[in-house]
Scaffold this motif. Structure first.
Motif, PDB file in Angstrom:
ATOM      1  N   THR A 185       0.843  -1.191   0.000  1.00 42.28           N
ATOM      2  CA  THR A 185       0.000   0.000   0.000  1.00 42.28           C
ATOM      3  C   THR A 185       0.879   1.242   0.000  1.00 42.28           C
ATOM      4  O   THR A 185       0.942   1.998   0.964  1.00 42.28           O
ATOM      5  CB  THR A 185      -0.950   0.025   1.199  1.00 42.28           C
ATOM      6  N   ALA A 186       1.575   1.431  -1.113  1.00 39.27           N
ATOM      7  CA  ALA A 186       2.507   2.550  -1.215  1.00 39.27           C
ATOM      8  C   ALA A 186       1.757   3.868  -1.248  1.00 39.27           C
ATOM      9  O   ALA A 186       0.924   4.100  -2.116  1.00 39.27           O
ATOM     10  CB  ALA A 186       3.369   2.402  -2.453  1.00 39.27           C
ATOM     11  N   MET A 187       2.044   4.731  -0.291  1.00 42.58           N
ATOM     12  CA  MET A 187       1.385   6.032  -0.211  1.00 42.58           C
ATOM     13  C   MET A 187       2.140   7.108  -0.989  1.00 42.58           C
ATOM     14  O   MET A 187       1.571   8.141  -1.332  1.00 42.58           O
ATOM     15  CB  MET A 187       1.252   6.466   1.248  1.00 42.58           C
ATOM     16  N   SER A 188       3.421   6.877  -1.248  1.00 41.53           N
ATOM     17  CA  SER A 188       4.178   7.844  -2.041  1.00 41.53           C
ATOM     18  C   SER A 188       5.304   7.130  -2.754  1.00 41.53           C
ATOM     19  O   SER A 188       5.788   6.077  -2.312  1.00 41.53           O
ATOM     20  CB  SER A 188       4.752   8.975  -1.167  1.00 41.53           C
ATOM     21  N   ALA A 189       5.710   7.689  -3.892  1.00 41.73           N
ATOM     22  CA  ALA A 189       6.874   7.235  -4.648  1.00 41.73           C
ATOM     23  C   ALA A 189       7.765   8.447  -4.849  1.00 41.73           C
ATOM     24  O   ALA A 189       7.285   9.520  -5.231  1.00 41.73           O
ATOM     25  CB  ALA A 189       6.453   6.654  -5.986  1.00 41.73           C
TER      26      ALA A 189
END
Length: 540
Positions: free
Chosen positions: A508-512
């Motif tokens: 659940t990547a919230m930012s890259a």
């Protein structure tokens, strides 16, 4: 109760957070994820179904169609390579890239890739042929097959295989020690760096005094939102993933959702958006001066009242720094808030001076872009259409709406330019939503024109350019993978304007966040449903 309302709201924001990634061994023996790479485009932007060139060039034209530069007698110099010399754990799908100190063109001769492990030639490339793609000073090699795992390779180049626009020949690469690298040992990649986080909402890399740092937000640990968020120094030369990030600073935060790093007069500052402290959303969000090496590296210099602050955006106009805050939610439980823009002057008796404001409904993000000397601010909102404003500080009406676009729970905007055209990419987080890219032209009758989309609910885009290609990374909450796409707005088929280039397992990547250190490109992901956030090396 307020806490129940907060948790219910968070649950509605973070749908599909139970994805899992397949496990692989990290180099320190712990478990990490693997990635799947899908190279579908050549580095000159031509999308193909495999790695073989499909568009032959005129064999009588080696590419030297540019006019010579009079008086230039200096040979082009090789500035850097990707993968770098002596690189380890290189992807088997990596496309070798040479960067010169000036614009170059094709010459004559061969570029040879040797399999040093087995003592054989892996591939011989005709420097004048279609397997060499040049964009200004960057030379990409388009291989006919992937590398093999756990092999050492070296690349040499004949003298004159590349030349500058005046016809001066490159001296070539004659020694295998000049450019060599080793591929990853197995088909499953190693996480390059790993650091502990608690429901991370954002990681941001920045550079100070020549060193790279990563700021990580710790939002919630299952029982409290009042946690310390951390600053790490990035040390890629260290031996294991957990030693490649070293904690250098820590600060108390309240359900923090976002860091924003920026510089004023050579000094680094960090603004963070405090969201919730177990009791209220009406909090003070703060700005710290960051001086690594000091006994107290983070020193608070300013604070301002915010209402469920979701994000900060820092930008500069005529040498003056401004900070825009997206206020998401108030203690009363209403999303109808006022988001604000401040003039920020560290050292002043009043460092924050409000210069503009706008009514918002679940504001999540601001993104500042500049076109022809004018500043524009894109506003992402969860519960209404998103808008773009022109911003002119000092005017009677400093914020003027110039465009509106129907978005589906917009989470973040990312602005970028390609071929002198400005684009805005929105990450729409709703389940089943598509994330989209728009051409933005404030002077056009249709200022926001959709040019590409991907059927994926997203939380954050980031963008970078390499080898003449524009890459967009999308952090996703709906699956256990986040992806990298090549963006080609000139393709006549809209479905091929965003072509998947690579994918990374995330939780659940919230930012890259894309960043470069010593010529190597990395991407960091803030994992919401993992106890760790990760950094990967990126080899396009």
């Amino acid at each position: 109760m307020i806490k129940t309302r907060s948790l219910a709201m968070l649950a509605s924001l973070f749908l599909m957070m139970t994805g899992t990634a397949s496990a692989a061994k990290l180099s320190d023996g712990s478990e990490g994820p693997f990635f799947i790479r899908k190279p579908l485009c050549m580095l000159d932007g031509a999308c193909v179904a495999n790695r073989s060139p499909t568009t032959p060039e005129d064999p009588d034209d080696p590419g030297d169609t540019d006019p010579p530069e009079e008086g230039d007698t200096a040979a082009p110099l090789l500035s850097s390579t990707t993968p770098p010399n002596d690189a380890a754990d290189v992807w088997t799908t990596a496309s070798p890239l040479m960067v010169f100190n000036e614009a170059v063109q094709k010459g004559t001769g061969n570029i040879v890739i040797q399999d040093i492990t087995n003592g054989v030639v892996f591939e011989t490339i005709d420097a004048s042929g279609p397997q060499v793609s040049i964009s200004e000073n960057q030379v990409s090699l388009l291989l006919s097959s992937d590398f093999s795992n756990n092999r050492s390779y070296a690349i040499t180049a004949d003298a004159g295989s590349i030349k500058d626009l005046a016809g001066n020949p490159f001296v070539g690469i004659s020694e295998t020690e000049t450019w060599n690298f080793t591929t990853q040992s197995t088909a499953t990649a190693e996480v390059f760096a790993s650091f502990p986080t608690s429901s991370a909402r954002d990681t941001e890399a920045f550079t100070t005094d020549g060193k790279t740092y990563i700021a990580a937000t710790n939002h919630y640990n299952g029982s409290t939102f009042n946690l310390n968020s951390k600053i790490y120094r990035f040390e890629p030369g260290n031996a294991t993933p957990t030693t490649r990030v070293i904690e250098v600073a820590s600060v108390a935060t309240n359900g923090v959702l976002d860091w924003e790093s920026f510089e004023v007069s050579g000094q680094t500052y960090l603004a963070f958006a405090n969201f919730y402290n177990n009791t209220t959303y009406n909090l003070q969000s703060k700005v710290y001066r960051f001086t690594p090496g000091d006994a107290t590296p983070l020193v608070e210099i300013a604070s301002v009242a915010t209402q469920g602050a979701a994000a900060w955006e820092a930008f500069t106009i005529d040498g003056q720094t401004y900070l825009a805050v997206a206020n998401y939610l108030a203690h009363t439980g209403t999303y109808n808030q006022t988001s604000r823009i401040y003039r920020f002057t560290p050292g002043d008796a009043t460092p924050f001076v409000e210069v503009a404001s706008v009514a918002t409904n679940g504001a999540n993000d601001w993104e500042a872009i500049e076109i022809n000397g004018r500043t524009y601010l894109a506003l992402a909102t969860l519960y209404s259409s998103s808008r773009v404003f022109s911003f002119t500080p000092g005017d009677t009406t400093p914020l003027i709406e110039v465009a509106t676009v129907a978005t589906n729970t917009a989470f973040k905007w990312t602005g970028f330019t390609k071929d002198n055209v400005t684009y805005l990419a929105v990450a729409n987080m709703a389940t089943g939503a598509s994330s989209r890219i728009y051409r933005f032209d404030p002077d056009d009758a249709t200022p926001m024109l959709e040019v590409a989309s991907v059927a994926s609910s997203g939380l954050n885009w980031d963008v970078f350019t390499m080898g003449g290609n524009t890459y967009l990374t999308l952090a996703t909450n709906a699956t256990s993978t986040s992806k990298v796409y090549i963006f080609d707005p000139t393709n006549t088929d809209p479905a091929l304007r965003l072509v998947e280039n690579a994918s990374f397992p995330t939780m659940t990547a919230m930012s890259a966040d894309i960043f470069t250190h010593d010529g190597q490109t990395y991407v960091s992901f803030a994992n919401y449903t993992s106890a760790n956030s990760w950094v990967y090396r990126f080899y396009p």
